[in-house]
Motif scaffolding. Structure first.
Motif, PDB file in Angstrom:
ATOM      1  N   PRO A   1       0.809  -1.225   0.000  1.00  0.00           N
ATOM      2  CA  PRO A   1       0.000   0.000   0.000  1.00  0.00           C
ATOM      3  C   PRO A   1       0.841   1.274   0.000  1.00  0.00           C
ATOM      4  O   PRO A   1       0.498   2.236  -0.683  1.00  0.00           O
ATOM      5  N   VAL A   2       1.943   1.306   0.742  1.00  0.00           N
ATOM      6  CA  VAL A   2       2.768   2.519   0.800  1.00  0.00           C
ATOM      7  C   VAL A   2       3.370   2.819  -0.575  1.00  0.00           C
ATOM      8  O   VAL A   2       3.461   3.990  -0.980  1.00  0.00           O
ATOM      9  N   ASP A   3       3.762   1.793  -1.322  1.00  0.00           N
ATOM     10  CA  ASP A   3       4.297   2.009  -2.677  1.00  0.00           C
ATOM     11  C   ASP A   3       3.221   2.575  -3.594  1.00  0.00           C
ATOM     12  O   ASP A   3       3.475   3.507  -4.367  1.00  0.00           O
ATOM     13  N   ARG A   4       2.014   2.042  -3.492  1.00  0.00           N
ATOM     14  CA  ARG A   4       0.916   2.548  -4.339  1.00  0.00           C
ATOM     15  C   ARG A   4       0.595   4.001  -3.984  1.00  0.00           C
ATOM     16  O   ARG A   4       0.368   4.824  -4.873  1.00  0.00           O
ATOM     17  N   THR A   5       0.592   4.307  -2.688  1.00  0.00           N
ATOM     18  CA  THR A   5       0.311   5.679  -2.244  1.00  0.00           C
ATOM     19  C   THR A   5       1.377   6.637  -2.773  1.00  0.00           C
ATOM     20  O   THR A   5       1.055   7.723  -3.256  1.00  0.00           O
ATOM     21  N   ASP A   6       2.628   6.225  -2.698  1.00  0.00           N
ATOM     22  CA  ASP A   6       3.716   7.070  -3.206  1.00  0.00           C
ATOM     23  C   ASP A   6       3.604   7.245  -4.719  1.00  0.00           C
ATOM     24  O   ASP A   6       3.770   8.355  -5.238  1.00  0.00           O
ATOM     25  N   LEU A   7       3.331   6.169  -5.432  1.00  0.00           N
ATOM     26  CA  LEU A   7       3.200   6.247  -6.885  1.00  0.00           C
ATOM     27  C   LEU A   7       2.044   7.160  -7.291  1.00  0.00           C
ATOM     28  O   LEU A   7       2.186   8.010  -8.170  1.00  0.00           O
ATOM     29  N   ILE A   8       0.919   7.012  -6.636  1.00  0.00           N
ATOM     30  CA  ILE A   8      -0.241   7.856  -6.950  1.00  0.00           C
ATOM     31  C   ILE A   8       0.065   9.316  -6.630  1.00  0.00           C
ATOM     32  O   ILE A   8      -0.320  10.211  -7.388  1.00  0.00           O
ATOM     33  N   SER A   9       0.785   9.555  -5.547  1.00  0.00           N
ATOM     34  CA  SER A   9       1.184  10.922  -5.207  1.00  0.00           C
ATOM     35  C   SER A   9       2.033  11.517  -6.328  1.00  0.00           C
ATOM     36  O   SER A   9       1.855  12.680  -6.720  1.00  0.00           O
ATOM     37  N   TYR A  10       2.957  10.719  -6.843  1.00  0.00           N
ATOM     38  CA  TYR A  10       3.774  11.178  -7.979  1.00  0.00           C
ATOM     39  C   TYR A  10       2.897  11.440  -9.206  1.00  0.00           C
ATOM     40  O   TYR A  10       3.047  12.473  -9.870  1.00  0.00           O
ATOM     41  N   LEU A  11       1.972  10.547  -9.500  1.00  0.00           N
ATOM     42  CA  LEU A  11       1.107  10.750 -10.663  1.00  0.00           C
ATOM     43  C   LEU A  11       0.273  12.016 -10.515  1.00  0.00           C
ATOM     44  O   LEU A  11       0.078  12.753 -11.492  1.00  0.00           O
ATOM     45  N   GLN A  12      -0.219  12.278  -9.325  1.00  0.00           N
ATOM     46  CA  GLN A  12      -0.989  13.499  -9.107  1.00  0.00           C
ATOM     47  C   GLN A  12      -0.153  14.732  -9.389  1.00  0.00           C
ATOM     48  O   GLN A  12      -0.639  15.709  -9.954  1.00  0.00           O
ATOM     49  N   GLU A  13       1.111  14.674  -8.999  1.00  0.00           N
ATOM     50  CA  GLU A  13       2.006  15.808  -9.178  1.00  0.00           C
ATOM     51  C   GLU A  13       2.498  15.920 -10.621  1.00  0.00           C
ATOM     52  O   GLU A  13       2.518  17.003 -11.193  1.00  0.00           O
ATOM     53  N   ALA A  14       2.914  14.817 -11.216  1.00  0.00           N
ATOM     54  CA  ALA A  14       3.568  14.845 -12.531  1.00  0.00           C
ATOM     55  C   ALA A  14       2.592  14.745 -13.694  1.00  0.00           C
ATOM     56  O   ALA A  14       2.821  15.350 -14.736  1.00  0.00           O
ATOM     57  N   ALA A  15       1.524  13.982 -13.521  1.00  0.00           N
ATOM     58  CA  ALA A  15       0.595  13.754 -14.629  1.00  0.00           C
ATOM     59  C   ALA A  15      -0.634  14.643 -14.541  1.00  0.00           C
ATOM     60  O   ALA A  15      -1.217  15.035 -15.540  1.00  0.00           O
ATOM     61  N   GLY A  16      -1.047  14.934 -13.330  1.00  0.00           N
ATOM     62  CA  GLY A  16      -2.155  15.863 -13.117  1.00  0.00           C
ATOM     63  C   GLY A  16      -3.530  15.304 -13.418  1.00  0.00           C
ATOM     64  O   GLY A  16      -3.714  14.123 -13.664  1.00  0.00           O
ATOM     65  N   ALA A  17      -4.482  16.207 -13.388  1.00  0.00           N
ATOM     66  CA  ALA A  17      -5.895  15.863 -13.565  1.00  0.00           C
ATOM     67  C   ALA A  17      -6.321  16.080 -15.009  1.00  0.00           C
ATOM     68  O   ALA A  17      -5.705  16.830 -15.753  1.00  0.00           O
ATOM     69  N   ALA A  18      -7.399  15.392 -15.358  1.00  0.00           N
ATOM     70  CA  ALA A  18      -7.976  15.533 -16.690  1.00  0.00           C
ATOM     71  C   ALA A  18      -8.402  16.981 -16.908  1.00  0.00           C
ATOM     72  O   ALA A  18      -8.818  17.670 -15.986  1.00  0.00           O
ATOM     73  N   GLN A  19      -8.270  17.425 -18.109  1.00  0.00           N
ATOM     74  CA  GLN A  19      -8.624  18.809 -18.449  1.00  0.00           C
ATOM     75  C   GLN A  19     -10.057  18.905 -18.904  1.00  0.00           C
ATOM     76  O   GLN A  19     -10.588  18.159 -19.575  1.00  0.00           O
TER      77      GLN A  19
END
Length: 134
Positions: A116-134
């Protein structure tokens, strides 16, 4: 020691333990994007966080809030196109735990990320680097 002092000490101790547990849970929920970036190396062979850069897998740019199977110019499996999923944090977490379990018949060969901690970290990175749908 009087009974009231013991009860008070136990109450204070319980409050401290609950407070520490809540802080740890919150820290885990927010994730560490720097650790997530390192974990994304497992994904980077097939995915990009850059807009309009599809690889073997679709670009993850704008992943948060995007309907599954909706990146233009990417050929998705019928399973993914018809999944009815929207990529929010909870859905991404469930998907990357065991991709074939959430969307049977999808093309992604990644077996999953059990911690779970790896998934949380990965999702945190995706939120920062990939962002939300436009």
């Amino acid at each position: 020691m009087p009974r009231s002092a013991i009860v008070m000490a136990a109450t204070i101790l319980a409050s401290v333990v609950i407070s520490l547990w809540a802080s740890a849970a919150h820290a885990e929920e927010s994730g560490d994007p720097a650790k997530g970036k390192k974990l994304f190396a497992r994904c980077a062979a097939c995915h990009s966080v850059d807009a309009n850069v599809n690889k073997i897998g679709p670009s993850l740019h704008g992943i948060i809030g995007r309907p599954a199977g909706s990146v233009a110019d990417f050929k998705y499996s019928d399973a993914m196109k018809n999944s009815g999923l929207t990529w929010d944090v909870a859905t991404i977490d469930k998907y990357i735990t065991k991709p074939k379990e959430l969307v049977p018949g999808n093309k992604m060969i990644f077996p999953g990320m059990p911690k779970p901690v790896d998934r949380t970290d990965l999702i945190s990175y995706l939120q920062e680097a990939a962002g939300a749908a436009q």
